[in-house]
Design a protein around this motif. Structure first.
Motif, PDB file in Angstrom:
ATOM      1  N   ARG A  55      71.485   1.801  40.823  1.00 35.66           N
ATOM      2  CA  ARG A  55      70.763   1.196  41.955  1.00 35.66           C
ATOM      3  C   ARG A  55      69.799   0.097  41.539  1.00 35.66           C
ATOM      4  O   ARG A  55      69.572  -0.847  42.298  1.00 35.66           O
ATOM      5  CB  ARG A  55      70.004   2.275  42.722  1.00 35.66           C
ATOM      6  CG  ARG A  55      70.890   3.147  43.584  1.00 35.66           C
ATOM      7  CD  ARG A  55      70.116   4.255  44.255  1.00 35.66           C
ATOM      8  NE  ARG A  55      70.975   5.380  44.580  1.00 35.66           N
ATOM      9  CZ  ARG A  55      70.572   6.639  44.624  1.00 35.66           C
ATOM     10  NH1 ARG A  55      69.302   6.934  44.355  1.00 35.66           N
ATOM     11  NH2 ARG A  55      71.421   7.594  44.929  1.00 35.66           N
ATOM     12  N   HIS A  56      69.244   0.207  40.351  1.00 36.00           N
ATOM     13  CA  HIS A  56      68.297  -0.803  39.889  1.00 36.00           C
ATOM     14  C   HIS A  56      68.725  -1.396  38.546  1.00 36.00           C
ATOM     15  O   HIS A  56      67.899  -1.961  37.832  1.00 36.00           O
ATOM     16  CB  HIS A  56      66.894  -0.196  39.777  1.00 36.00           C
ATOM     17  CG  HIS A  56      66.391   0.395  41.063  1.00 36.00           C
ATOM     18  ND1 HIS A  56      66.001  -0.378  42.133  1.00 36.00           N
ATOM     19  CD2 HIS A  56      66.261   1.681  41.462  1.00 36.00           C
ATOM     20  CE1 HIS A  56      65.629   0.404  43.133  1.00 36.00           C
ATOM     21  NE2 HIS A  56      65.778   1.654  42.756  1.00 36.00           N
ATOM     22  N   GLU A  57      70.008  -1.297  38.250  1.00 33.78           N
ATOM     23  CA  GLU A  57      70.535  -1.799  36.978  1.00 33.78           C
ATOM     24  C   GLU A  57      70.463  -3.329  36.932  1.00 33.78           C
ATOM     25  O   GLU A  57      71.012  -4.008  37.798  1.00 33.78           O
ATOM     26  CB  GLU A  57      71.998  -1.346  36.813  1.00 33.78           C
ATOM     27  CG  GLU A  57      72.729  -1.928  35.624  1.00 33.78           C
ATOM     28  CD  GLU A  57      72.042  -1.644  34.309  1.00 33.78           C
ATOM     29  OE1 GLU A  57      71.662  -2.619  33.631  1.00 33.78           O
ATOM     30  OE2 GLU A  57      71.884  -0.458  33.971  1.00 33.78           O
ATOM     31  N   PRO A  58      69.776  -3.901  35.924  1.00 34.45           N
ATOM     32  CA  PRO A  58      69.633  -5.361  35.863  1.00 34.45           C
ATOM     33  C   PRO A  58      70.794  -6.076  35.175  1.00 34.45           C
ATOM     34  O   PRO A  58      70.865  -7.306  35.222  1.00 34.45           O
ATOM     35  CB  PRO A  58      68.351  -5.539  35.052  1.00 34.45           C
ATOM     36  CG  PRO A  58      68.338  -4.361  34.129  1.00 34.45           C
ATOM     37  CD  PRO A  58      68.945  -3.224  34.908  1.00 34.45           C
ATOM     38  N   ASP A  59      71.686  -5.327  34.554  1.00 30.11           N
ATOM     39  CA  ASP A  59      72.785  -5.931  33.790  1.00 30.11           C
ATOM     40  C   ASP A  59      74.056  -5.952  34.634  1.00 30.11           C
ATOM     41  O   ASP A  59      74.618  -4.894  34.945  1.00 30.11           O
ATOM     42  CB  ASP A  59      73.022  -5.135  32.510  1.00 30.11           C
ATOM     43  CG  ASP A  59      74.126  -5.723  31.640  1.00 30.11           C
ATOM     44  OD1 ASP A  59      74.729  -6.750  32.025  1.00 30.11           O
ATOM     45  OD2 ASP A  59      74.400  -5.147  30.571  1.00 30.11           O
ATOM     46  N   PRO A  60      74.545  -7.134  35.015  1.00 32.87           N
ATOM     47  CA  PRO A  60      75.750  -7.181  35.837  1.00 32.87           C
ATOM     48  C   PRO A  60      76.979  -6.591  35.143  1.00 32.87           C
ATOM     49  O   PRO A  60      77.871  -6.048  35.807  1.00 32.87           O
ATOM     50  CB  PRO A  60      75.946  -8.673  36.132  1.00 32.87           C
ATOM     51  CG  PRO A  60      75.113  -9.389  35.125  1.00 32.87           C
ATOM     52  CD  PRO A  60      73.986  -8.480  34.767  1.00 32.87           C
ATOM     53  N   LEU A  61      77.036  -6.665  33.828  1.00 36.64           N
ATOM     54  CA  LEU A  61      78.173  -6.063  33.123  1.00 36.64           C
ATOM     55  C   LEU A  61      78.163  -4.547  33.260  1.00 36.64           C
ATOM     56  O   LEU A  61      79.219  -3.914  33.333  1.00 36.64           O
ATOM     57  CB  LEU A  61      78.157  -6.463  31.646  1.00 36.64           C
ATOM     58  CG  LEU A  61      78.528  -7.914  31.351  1.00 36.64           C
ATOM     59  CD1 LEU A  61      78.301  -8.231  29.879  1.00 36.64           C
ATOM     60  CD2 LEU A  61      79.976  -8.209  31.736  1.00 36.64           C
ATOM     61  N   ALA A  62      76.967  -3.956  33.309  1.00 33.97           N
ATOM     62  CA  ALA A  62      76.874  -2.512  33.513  1.00 33.97           C
ATOM     63  C   ALA A  62      77.356  -2.134  34.914  1.00 33.97           C
ATOM     64  O   ALA A  62      78.011  -1.098  35.099  1.00 33.97           O
ATOM     65  CB  ALA A  62      75.442  -2.036  33.297  1.00 33.97           C
TER      66      ALA A  62
END
Length: 226
Positions: A55-62
């Motif tokens: 929900r708050h992941e800053p890495d688009p690859l993740a």
């Protein structure tokens, strides 16, 4: 230059470079967190429940990796294509890594072949190389497998793809990357890894690398080119 670095570079006939880090900062002026937020919106619009860790992941690859767990190929393709478009946009304002260009040119001048092995899209890498006059120095460009985020590094698939294209043996290659996944992918393919510890704390995360550097200038020196 460390005592370990010189022999690693000296025997390498092929230099495999991760892209985001050793070559440039892709999202230097086009924040990765904003791209990740847009990818989450796409997922939410298609009714995909987002776990707390995403929900708050800053890495688009993740976020893209998460889509591989859904079992929905159409959604994976949608997110992958949206990320590729954002990456190509980001490539226009990507910040060149200090001495990154010099490493590429020095390797080329000393008779080595240079290739990119990246979890970013090949379209993003090619856009940057074209804009900076580096296309002729780099072949092949191996980006993340389209629609198959599970095959991104640390899976060795992209490294093996580059080796096949170059008809190169693992022992003749070295991979330069700034993340543990780069080191894992290199070693899984039988390739030596140089960790680029360009930020605080990365020395520890790259401890499994065969050698580490904190500036790409160290590689230029190792090639013996002024």
């Amino acid at each position: 230059m460390t005592a370990v670095l010189a022999p690693l570079v000296g025997r390498a006939r092929v230099v495999l470079l991760d892209f985001d880090g050793p070559v440039c900062g892709v999202f230097a002026r086009h924040p990765a967190s904003a791209v990740a937020r847009e990818l989450r919106r796409l997922l939410a619009d298609r009714g995909v429940p987002l776990p707390a860790g995403i929900r708050h992941e800053p890495d688009p690859l993740a976020v893209l990796r998460f889509t591989a767990t859904l079992g929905r190929d159409a959604v994976v393709r949608l997110v992958d294509e949206a990320l590729t478009r954002a990456e190509v946009t980001a490539a226009r304002t990507a910040a060149p890594t200090p001495y990154g260009r010099q490493v590429i040119v020095a390797a080329h001048r000393t008779g080595r072949r240079v290739a990119v092995v990246s979890n970013n899209s090949a379209a993003c890498v090619r856009a940057y190389l074209s804009a900076h006059g580096l296309t002729s120095y780099m072949h092949p460009v191996v980006g993340r497998p389209e629609g198959a985020p599970g095959r991104m590094k640390p899976d060795p698939y992209p490294v093996f793809a580059a080796l096949r294209e170059l008809a190169a043996e693992p022992a003749d290659c070295v991979l330069v990357g700034d993340s543990a996944t780069d080191v894992e992918a290199a070693h899984a393919a039988g390739v030596a890894a140089i960790g680029y510890a360009n930020k605080p704390g990365k020395q520890a995360r790259l401890a499994a690398a065969d050698a580490t550097i904190d500036s790409m200038a160290e590689l230029v020196a190792a090639f013996g080119v002024d």
